[in-house]
Enzyme design. Structure first.
Site, PDB file in Angstrom:
ATOM      1  CB  ILE A 231       8.269 -21.080  -1.961  1.00 37.29           C
ATOM      2  CG1 ILE A 231       8.495 -21.568  -3.388  1.00 37.29           C
ATOM      3  CG2 ILE A 231       9.617 -20.796  -1.284  1.00 37.29           C
ATOM      4  CD1 ILE A 231       9.188 -20.546  -4.274  1.00 37.29           C
TER       5      ILE A 231
ATOM      6  CB  ALA B 212      -2.344   2.414   3.857  1.00 36.67           C
TER       7      ALA B 212
ATOM      8  CD  GLU C  71      -6.232  -0.424   8.270  1.00 32.62           C
ATOM      9  OE1 GLU C  71      -5.502   0.342   8.949  1.00 32.62           O
ATOM     10  OE2 GLU C  71      -6.239  -1.659   8.439  1.00 32.62           O
TER      11      GLU C  71
ATOM     12  CD  GLU D 162      -2.880   3.321   9.636  1.00 34.09           C
ATOM     13  OE1 GLU D 162      -2.490   4.347   9.034  1.00 34.09           O
ATOM     14  OE2 GLU D 162      -2.498   2.174   9.331  1.00 34.09           O
TER      15      GLU D 162
ATOM     16  N   GLY E  89       6.053  -6.917 -10.795  1.00 29.13           N
ATOM     17  CA  GLY E  89       7.053  -7.873 -11.251  1.00 29.13           C
ATOM     18  C   GLY E  89       7.032  -9.194 -10.508  1.00 29.13           C
TER      19      GLY E  89
ATOM     20  CD  GLU F  73      -0.476  -7.047  21.067  1.00 32.96           C
ATOM     21  OE1 GLU F  73       0.376  -7.539  21.817  1.00 32.96           O
ATOM     22  OE2 GLU F  73      -1.535  -7.629  20.758  1.00 32.96           O
TER      23      GLU F  73
ATOM     24  CD  GLU G  10      -0.973   0.749  13.119  1.00 28.98           C
ATOM     25  OE1 GLU G  10      -0.944   0.987  11.900  1.00 28.98           O
ATOM     26  OE2 GLU G  10      -2.014   0.425  13.732  1.00 28.98           O
TER      27      GLU G  10
END
Length: 396
Positions: free
Chosen positions: A227, A289, A305, A309, A328, A351, A353
């Site tokens: 899709i 994260a 990470e 960060e 789900g 970039e 962030e």
């Protein structure tokens, strides 16, 4: 429907015994002067069916010579080839889960029963089975359907309540002849086409699928239609057959997965970030994260990470498990790590962030999780696990 018993084939379903089988077959063939290719995978047809039949069908051996070939095969296999085997990953957990669910379990194999029992005991899984049925050393040309029937009788279960799991068409056909539903397993030596042609009701891609099938929860994917394809994830619509035979549509997001890290300072503070999250139009607290790159190792991603960060490295990264954040409709898996022994490094934000770093005492972070100030699922789970481990000395 929910079944009451599951019968497993052995070679190619429970145990990958291919190496020992083909090497022992090659040993027998060479001993009798038959040519053997350097690529022993060309002898994979020996895995599954009765040896006596295979030597006759594939090499036109006369019955007496076929018997001699089988004897020579066992000369090597009994002491060496038998142990050139390995349990398929996930099988022991599957068996434990099925027993916990209350299923009777059996083995129906064309392998001599003593061989199967020896390996089941060798791998420590013999106790999971209520019945083990194979052939004898003197009568090893028993049809698979008869072996399966013997197993059903030993389990004292009705065919309609029994599921057969196997990796070859012999297993599927043998099950059909006993009016048993079957699942072809793709981790062995069979193929999807082989199972479809033989009439398997289900096709299992991984061991966990067998439990889902046995419980009556499994959804067989019949068609998948793309899709959307974006930078981070893709979306497809699947047509599935449900356990009762009806069909349904499933819109599924494919995500590469991610990592989350709970960095804990020597003073017992958690390094957290605050940043704006567009889907919720909010600035929220989170542990550091990020998403996995294609084929990236989760631990390596966590180290990356944490530095990018928070601008720190860790002496020790402790696995805290994995979570399914939105089962789900999305296939994302987030692996969580605790990080201790923190040392300063250069922060390297991506970039576009923008975030701030905060230090919160672990108990304060825990309280914010409990009172609803922290709403991010991975953060809540990571902090709760870290707090529990710290209380029990599991972070040292």
């Amino acid at each position: 429907m929910r079944y009451k018993a599951v019968v497993f084939d052995f070679d190619g379903t429970i145990c990958d015994s291919g190496e020992g089988i083909v090497k022992s077959a090659a040993y027998a063939l060479k001993s009798f002067g038959y040519p053997v290719a350097d690529d022993l995978s060309e002898l994979n047809f020996f895995i599954g069916p009765p040896l006596l039949v295979t030597f006759q069908e594939k090499y036109s051996a006369q019955p007496s010579e076929a018997e001699a070939l089988v004897k020579k095969y066992r000369e090597r296999y009994t002491d060496v080839g038998l142990y050139e085997s390995r349990l398929y990953p996930g099988i022991e957990k599957l068996l434990a889960d099925l027993k916990e669910d209350g299923f009777k379990l059996g083995v129906a194999t064309s392998k001599p029963q003593p061989y199967a029992e020896t390996l089941l005991k060798h791998f420590g899984i013999y106790g999971y089975f209520d019945a083990v049925c194979g052939v004898t050393f003197t009568e090893d040309c028993v049809p698979k359907s008869d072996i399966i029937l013997n197993c059903i009788k030993a389990l004292d279960t009705a065919p309609k309540n029994t599921l057969m799991a196997g990796d070859k068409h012999y297993d599927i056909t043998g099950a059909k002849q006993n009016h048993i539903d079957s699942a072809g397993v793709l981790w062995g030596y069979g193929s999807r086409f082989e199972f479809i042609e033989a009439g398997a009701r289900f096709i299992a891609e991984k061991p966990e699928d067998i439990e889902s099938i046995a419980l009556g929860f499994f959804e067989q994917t019949e068609e998948s239609k793309g899709i959307f394809r974006g930078k981070i994830f893709t979306v497809h619509e699947d047509t599935v057959t449900l356990a009762d035979g009806s069909t349904a549509k499933r819109e599924i997001v494919d995500h590469p997965g991610g990592v989350a890290i709970v960095p804990l300072t020597d003073g017992g503070e958690v390094l957290m970030v605050r940043q704006f999250r567009a889907p919720y139009r909010e600035t929220i607290y989170e542990v550091p994260a990020g998403k996995l790159e294609r084929d990236e190792d989760p631990l390596s991603a966590g180290i990356r990470e944490l530095r990018e960060e928070c601008g720190v490295t860790a002496e020790k990264m402790i696995p805290l498990g994995e979570i399914y954040p939105t089962p789900g409709y999305c296939g994302e898996i987030i692996r969580i790590f605790g990080a201790v022994g923190l040392k300063a490094a250069d922060q390297q934000l991506d970039e576009g962030e923008f975030l701030d770093i905060y230090k919160l005492p672990l108990e304060t972070a825990f309280e914010k999780c409990m009172n609803g100030e922290i709403k991010d699922a991975k953060t809540i789970i990571g902090i709760l696990k870290t707090r529990e481990l710290k209380k029990n000395g599991g972070l040292s």
